[in-house]
Design a protein around this motif. Structure first.
Motif, PDB file in Angstrom:
ATOM      1  N   GLN A 237       6.944   1.643 -41.154  1.00  0.00           N
ATOM      2  CA  GLN A 237       7.113   1.926 -42.755  1.00  0.00           C
ATOM      3  C   GLN A 237       7.366   3.317 -43.303  1.00  0.00           C
ATOM      4  N   TRP A 238       6.703   4.568 -42.492  1.00  0.00           N
ATOM      5  CA  TRP A 238       6.626   5.698 -43.073  1.00  0.00           C
ATOM      6  C   TRP A 238       7.712   6.209 -41.879  1.00  0.00           C
ATOM      7  N   ARG A 240      10.697   4.680 -41.183  1.00  0.00           N
ATOM      8  CA  ARG A 240      11.372   3.530 -41.429  1.00  0.00           C
ATOM      9  C   ARG A 240      12.546   4.968 -42.667  1.00  0.00           C
ATOM     10  N   GLY A 241      11.529   5.828 -43.276  1.00  0.00           N
ATOM     11  CA  GLY A 241      11.898   6.732 -44.512  1.00  0.00           C
ATOM     12  C   GLY A 241      13.045   8.632 -44.015  1.00  0.00           C
ATOM     13  N   GLN A 242      13.089   8.006 -42.755  1.00  0.00           N
ATOM     14  CA  GLN A 242      12.833   9.902 -42.298  1.00  0.00           C
ATOM     15  C   GLN A 242      14.358  10.354 -42.429  1.00  0.00           C
ATOM     16  N   THR A 244      14.607  10.431 -46.034  1.00  0.00           N
ATOM     17  CA  THR A 244      14.528  10.536 -47.255  1.00  0.00           C
ATOM     18  C   THR A 244      13.006  12.032 -47.417  1.00  0.00           C
ATOM     19  N   ASN A 248       9.395  10.726 -51.386  1.00  0.00           N
ATOM     20  CA  ASN A 248       9.917  10.154 -51.464  1.00  0.00           C
ATOM     21  C   ASN A 248       9.124   8.664 -50.508  1.00  0.00           C
ATOM     22  N   ARG A 249       8.642   9.680 -49.075  1.00  0.00           N
ATOM     23  CA  ARG A 249       8.530   8.730 -47.945  1.00  0.00           C
ATOM     24  C   ARG A 249       6.586   8.249 -48.904  1.00  0.00           C
ATOM     25  N   LYS A 250       5.980   9.788 -49.247  1.00  0.00           N
ATOM     26  CA  LYS A 250       4.865   9.385 -49.545  1.00  0.00           C
ATOM     27  C   LYS A 250       4.563   8.207 -50.487  1.00  0.00           C
ATOM     28  N   ARG A 252       6.352   6.205 -51.714  1.00  0.00           N
ATOM     29  CA  ARG A 252       7.051   4.368 -50.509  1.00  0.00           C
ATOM     30  C   ARG A 252       6.096   3.968 -50.572  1.00  0.00           C
ATOM     31  N   GLU A 275       0.851  12.176 -42.133  1.00  0.00           N
ATOM     32  CA  GLU A 275       1.758  13.170 -42.623  1.00  0.00           C
ATOM     33  C   GLU A 275       1.074  14.721 -41.446  1.00  0.00           C
TER      34      GLU A 275
END
Length: 282
Positions: A237-238, A240-242, A244, A248-250, A252, A275
């Motif tokens: 899941q982390w 997938r939001g590279q 953003t 926003n990733r946190k 999510r 992280e």
């Protein structure tokens, strides 16, 4: 179930009527006077020329004397007949009641067998908790005492076990849907599982799956094996939001873990590892 009042048959009523006493008959004509009882008939001749009121009164007096002399006999006859009629009525009533009781027993037995057969068919299709199976049977309009009896019988056979259901449900939701302990416990409570059984099942899935054992590998109620698996799923899941921002990733990941029922301690631990494992590049 209210039992209907048994109705005696017409044949039984006719048998009783045949033994009921009939009143004596006194007929006074110009030729004779007739006194009829149940078992005998007495005739007093009365000539035509003497068919006057005085003669009739004399014959009536003679008849009265005869009646007085036979009062005791008639009383015995009347008592015997009434006793026999009452006995027949009691026998008919008892017979009807016995037949009604046997009918109710047969219907109740058949209804219980149907309920038990339905319960076994439902359990053959999938697993149920005790509460779920009770609702299914009650939905088919079975009486509460029959449902309780069937449930107790099935539990005695080992076909219904809330503890095993809770454990199987917990493993299924953890491995197939990534549910956490909190969400799994809420679902089990809604299904009628006791809080003790729910806690035992979630602990067995999330705490006792570490082959190395030892409480030093536990973190926030989850074993090292469970935490590693959760971190691997959260990493997908982390990544997938590279595109953003970090915030926003946190956000999510926090929503993803909280929605699945993981505590804030587990969420913060996974977030720190993400992280550290996948630092943001400027």
């Amino acid at each position: 179930m209210r039992r209907k009042r048994p109705i005696c048959s017409k044949l039984q009523r006719q048998r009783v009527e045949r033994v009921l006493p009939k009143p004596p008959i006194l007929m006074i004509t110009g030729f004779m006077t007739v006194f009829s009882t149940l078992d005998q008939m007495h005739i007093f001749p009365l000539p035509i020329h003497s068919a006057r009121s005085g003669d009739i009164l004399e014959h009536i007096e003679e008849f009265s004397e005869f009646e007085d002399s036979n009062d005791t006999v008639l009383e015995f006859v009347d008592t015997d007949v009434r006793d026999e009629s009452e006995l027949l009525l009691d026998e008919a009533s008892n017979s009807c009641e016995i037949k009604g009781t046997k009918y109710d027993e047969v219907v109740s037995s058949k209804t219980r067998q149907d309920a038990e057969q339905l319960a076994i068919e439902l359990l053959a299709a999938r697993a149920f908790t005790t509460l779920e199976l009770q609702k299914k049977l009650r939905g088919r309009k079975y009486a509460l005492d029959i449902v309780d009896s069937v449930i107790a019988e099935i539990k005695g056979r080992g076909l219904l076990n809330d503890g095993l259901y809770a454990e199987s449900f917990s493993q299924s939701r953890w491995f197939s849907s990534t549910w956490g302990p909190r969400r799994i416990k809420q679902a089990l409570l809604k299904k009628g599982i006791s809080e003790v059984e729910a806690d035992k099942a979630t602990k067995q899935v999330f705490e006792d799956d570490d082959s190395s054992g030892g409480s030093h590998n536990m973190r926030h109620g989850m074993s090292k094996t469970s935490m590693d698996r959760l971190f691997l799923l959260a990493s997908k899941q982390w990544l997938r939001g590279q595109s953003t921002s970090l915030e926003n990733r946190k956000a999510r990941i926090i929503r993803w873990l909280q929605y699945r029922g993981f505590s804030w301690g587990v969420t913060s631990t996974i977030l720190k590892r993400l992280e550290s494992q996948y630092p943001m590049r400027e």
